[in-house]
Design an enzyme around this catalytic site. Sequence first.
Site, short mmCIF file in Angstrom:
data_model
loop_
_atom_site.label_atom_id
_atom_site.label_comp_id
_atom_site.label_asym_id
_atom_site.label_seq_id
_atom_site.Cartn_x
_atom_site.Cartn_y
_atom_site.Cartn_z
CE LYS A 187 58.60 -14.51 -8.70
NZ LYS A 187 57.40 -14.92 -9.45
CE LYS A 217 56.85 -3.97 -7.86
NZ LYS A 217 57.15 -4.85 -9.01
CE LYS A 246 51.99 -12.40 -4.15
NZ LYS A 246 52.61 -12.13 -5.44
#
Length: 344
Positions: free
Chosen positions: A115, A207, A210
Site C-alpha cells: 500500500k 482478484k 473495487k
Amino acid sequence: MAHFPELVFSGVQPTGNLHLGNYLGAIVKFVELQKTHSCIYCVVDLHAITLPQKPDELKASIREVTAAFIAAGIDPKKHIVFNQSQVAEHAELAWVFNCVARMGWLNRMTQFKEKAGKDRENASVGLYAYPTLMAADIHVYRATHVPVGEDQKQHLELARDIAQKFNNDFAESIAARGHGEAYFPLPEPLIQGPATRVMSLRDGSKKMSKSDPSDYSRLNLSDDADTIAQKVRKAKTDPEPLPSEVAGLAKRPEAENLVGIFAALNQQTKQDVLGTFGGGNFSAFKSALVDLAVAKLGPVGSEMKRLSKDDAYIDSVLADGAARARVLAAQTMRDVKDILGFVR
Ligand code: TRP
C-alpha cells in the site's frame, strides 16, 4: 492456556463499493457464524483513514457496509454491529500495543509495503501502525475467532504475537490481579479458502477489486438484475466447452472463476457444478449463472437500496451497537490500565 469464552470479531473497511468478493469472501461467513457464536462486526473507519478519504464518501461507505450486513442477514440486535470510531477504546488500546509491538515486526508486513508503494517516506504513520489497531480491535473484546481473508493472515499472526508478548511482559501483574496466566487470548483465524476467492470477470488471474477501472470486472452488491445479467454475459471465457472434472479447470482461470462463483452462490462444490454443466458450452452455463446470481444477490441489493433511504435507521443501529460494544471495551481498558500500572 487459560480458557476464554468463544467470541467472533471481524472488521470490514468502508472504502468503495462492496462487490461479490466481499460478499462471498466475508459477509456470507459472518452470517453463518451468527448461528454458533456471539459475533461483533465492525465497520473499521479508523482503518479507512490510513489512506486519503473524501469525508462525504466515507460517511456513505460506512452506511453502505452497515446496510450490506443487515441486508445479508446479520442480526444487529442479537449480535453487535457498529463503526469503530464510536468506541474510543480501540484507539486507546492501539496506543498501548504500539508500545508492545516491535518495529521489526511491523517492518515485515507485506500489506504496508504494497500500500505504501515506492514512496514509503510519504506513507502515513497510521498506515504503518495499521496492524496494531487491528490487534486492538480484536483484543479489546478478547475475541477468540476472527474470520478474515487470506490477505489478512499476517496481520492476525501479529495480533497473536502482540497478545503473547503482553501476556509475557506483564505476567506477574496479570496474575496478581486475578486474571490467571494470560489476559488476552490468542485469536484463531478462520481463513476463507481459495474456493471463495473471487476473481475479476475480465481477467481470471486478478482478484475482483473495487479499484479495477472496469465496472464489468465485478458484480457490485448494489447492481440491479439487468446489470448483473449484462456483466455475467460479458464475462471473459475461453473457447472450450466446460470440463466434466475439476482437474480440467486447471490453466483455465476464467472458467474456474465462474464455476467457483456458481458453486459458492449455490452452496455446492465445483464438482457438483461440473456434474450439471460439464461438456456444455458457456452460454447455457452463463444463463443459469445469471438466474442464480440474480436470485441470490438481487434481494440483498434491493434491501440495501431500501436501507440507503433510511440513514436514521442505519445510524441508530450503529449507535446502539457502539453503546453495547463500549461497555465491553471499557472493562478491558480498566483491566489493562491496572495491569500496566496506570492510576485511574
Ligand atoms: N484489515 C482488515 C481488512 O482489510 C479489516 C479489519 C480491521 C479487521 N480490523 C480487523 C479484520 C479486525 C478482522 C479483525 O480486511
